[in-house]
Design an enzyme around this catalytic site. Sequence first.
Site, PDB file in Angstrom:
ATOM      1  N   GLU A 215      -1.638  14.736  -9.769  1.00  8.52           N
ATOM      2  CA  GLU A 215      -2.880  15.521  -9.848  1.00  8.52           C
ATOM      3  C   GLU A 215      -3.934  15.072  -8.851  1.00  8.52           C
ATOM      4  OE1 GLU A 215      -0.995  15.812 -13.975  1.00  8.52           O
ATOM      5  OE2 GLU A 215      -1.367  14.203 -12.516  1.00  8.52           O
TER       6      GLU A 215
ATOM      7  N   PHE B  69      -3.495  13.907 -29.333  1.00  9.71           N
ATOM      8  CA  PHE B  69      -2.566  13.584 -28.261  1.00  9.71           C
ATOM      9  C   PHE B  69      -3.067  14.145 -26.930  1.00  9.71           C
ATOM     10  CE2 PHE B  69       1.245  14.837 -25.737  1.00  9.71           C
ATOM     11  CZ  PHE B  69       1.695  13.555 -25.446  1.00  9.71           C
TER      12      PHE B  69
ATOM     13  N   LYS C 271      -7.004  24.463 -25.272  1.00 11.49           N
ATOM     14  CA  LYS C 271      -5.758  25.231 -25.270  1.00 11.49           C
ATOM     15  C   LYS C 271      -5.884  26.526 -26.075  1.00 11.49           C
ATOM     16  CE  LYS C 271      -0.779  24.736 -26.081  1.00 11.49           C
ATOM     17  NZ  LYS C 271       0.303  23.784 -26.444  1.00 11.49           N
TER      18      LYS C 271
ATOM     19  N   MET D  34      -7.983  -2.948   7.667  1.00 10.68           N
ATOM     20  CA  MET D  34      -9.409  -3.231   7.598  1.00 10.68           C
ATOM     21  C   MET D  34      -9.682  -4.414   6.677  1.00 10.68           C
ATOM     22  SD  MET D  34     -12.185  -2.297   9.042  1.00 10.68           S
ATOM     23  CE  MET D  34     -12.147  -0.588   9.582  1.00 10.68           C
TER      24      MET D  34
END
Length: 615
Positions: free
Chosen positions: A67, A129, A179, A492
Amino acid sequence: MAVYNLFSMDGVPLVRATGAFALIDSLKRHGVKHIFGYPGGAVLPIYDELYLAEERGDIQHILVRHEQAAAHAADGYARATGQVGVCFGTSGPGATNLVTGIATAHLDSIPMVVITGQVPRPVIGSDAFQETDIFGITLPLVKHSYVVRDPSQMAQFVAEAFHIAGTGRPGPVLIDVPKDVGLEEFEYAPVEPGSVHLAGYRPTVKGNPRQVKQAIDLIQQSARPLLYAGGGAITSGAHTEIKELAERFQIPVTTTLMGKGAFDEAHPLAVGMLGMHGTAYANFAVSECDLLIAVGARFDDRVTGKLDQFASRAKVIHIDIDPAEVGKNRAPEVPIVGSVKPVLMELLQVARQSEAANGRTQDWLDRINRWRQTYPLQIPHPTEKLSPQEVIVELGRQAPDAFFTTDVGQHQMWAAQFLKNGPRRWISSAGLGTMGYGLPAAMGVKVAVADQQVICISGDASFQMNLQELATLAQYGINVKTVIVNNFWQGMVRQWQQAFFGERYSNSNMSRGMPDFVKLAEAFGVKGMLVRERGELGDAIATLLAHDGPVLLDAQVTRDENCYPMIAPGQSNGQMLGLPEQEKLEKAVELIYCSGCGAKNAASNHFCPECGAKL
């Protein structure tokens, strides 16, 4: 299947539809063609509706492998186009995986709408959940956020989200969708783009005429002006106005990392990027200017160095659309709240009524040119090994008009120093400094501008943070060219450990466990290439660019090269590491006499080393 069966009091057709249908239909109405995301339980009602939209050819969904990559891809899409990028994630870990990408967009003012699934309304707050309070988690990182409690709110929230994300100072907006809201049916009436008017949200676009006149007066009086362009200049599309202002008054122009492309760096008035790894001549110029014209820049610490010595001799004009930025770090003599392009248009309208520059800044330009000749950006003398700078320069030579994305580290700074990009063709995580950004951002850019060359410049450490997106490139045939500037270090980090931590290289060496990047690419179905020798570089890059499909090139370079110039922490812009010895500095910088004790000093020192008086 939704059916038009009712009309509202205003005659708008109503649809018996689910919240998920309202979301997808609203996105389509706002011009969304591409969505980057990853499905999961709480967001499945939305993905089910998306399935139908994809079948109709309305929207293409790009399935990422993580994601975080969805957020970075939407971010890259937005930077390349100026449009609002869109990404999806499910509840819980799906939503939290988006957070780094949201923060990246927030700090760089990138317009995004982030859609997350949430557990059903009855169990919110019960530690169900895959429940997380993504609304609360992201509050400091978004421009605005919504939790859709009623499906009838969906269209209005989407319209508001796009309006907020893309107007004023852009930024990410979150919409969290439980949902059961996605599944619930209601009488849906669309909300069209441009129909939203939010009370109290009216970004100031035009500048105050009195302040515009004051700004022109200061510019006309200045002998050593410097134009300092940031990301706001890119956002507002102000490159034409910046060029006209610079040429009319013969003002040198420097840009921030976010502002690259706002001014043609091949132009004689360009002095390149300023700040921690900016050009020496840009940093000397900001130290010695008598007027600093900041347009769409926020005076961040990587630009200013020691803030109380940043442009300490200069009066400041600060133009920015966000009133919170004007005066936040440096109080300007002329504050102008407004969008950069309209404000510069107003400045130019006033300026055209007066005479153009008549050589007033010529001595100043001559000084900058002496600095430019004395302290050019340097490519190391050829040795057996490739230098990282050579790789960057050759990429720029063979693909001068490409869109470039970068990850974060030494390769990013070398790319910023040596590439000369047009507007929106430089795409890099600036404010957050997000390793792993480059590849997924390039993916988003290429989806947005399919007919353009898109190149990701990465480091060996950064690349490994989102290397799984090679699978996404392969699945969709997204023709991104990735070049790993591979020095087998967190480069770096190693440089800082060498300079400031006694050469104690704690956990920065990446050579153990380094994958074979060529085999790795081929395992994902992407062409892999390796180059180690200077003589191979030109042909390798030509092959990379010509290949019809995604390519990964592992360019193995000198392992101990450092990125200079560099402003050390706590130092001013005039105090840079990696420059020639002080004797050459004194020849290049104007010497002045201290009014307190009469000692002769280099102007970039700001304070007399003999008596401590301010110069």
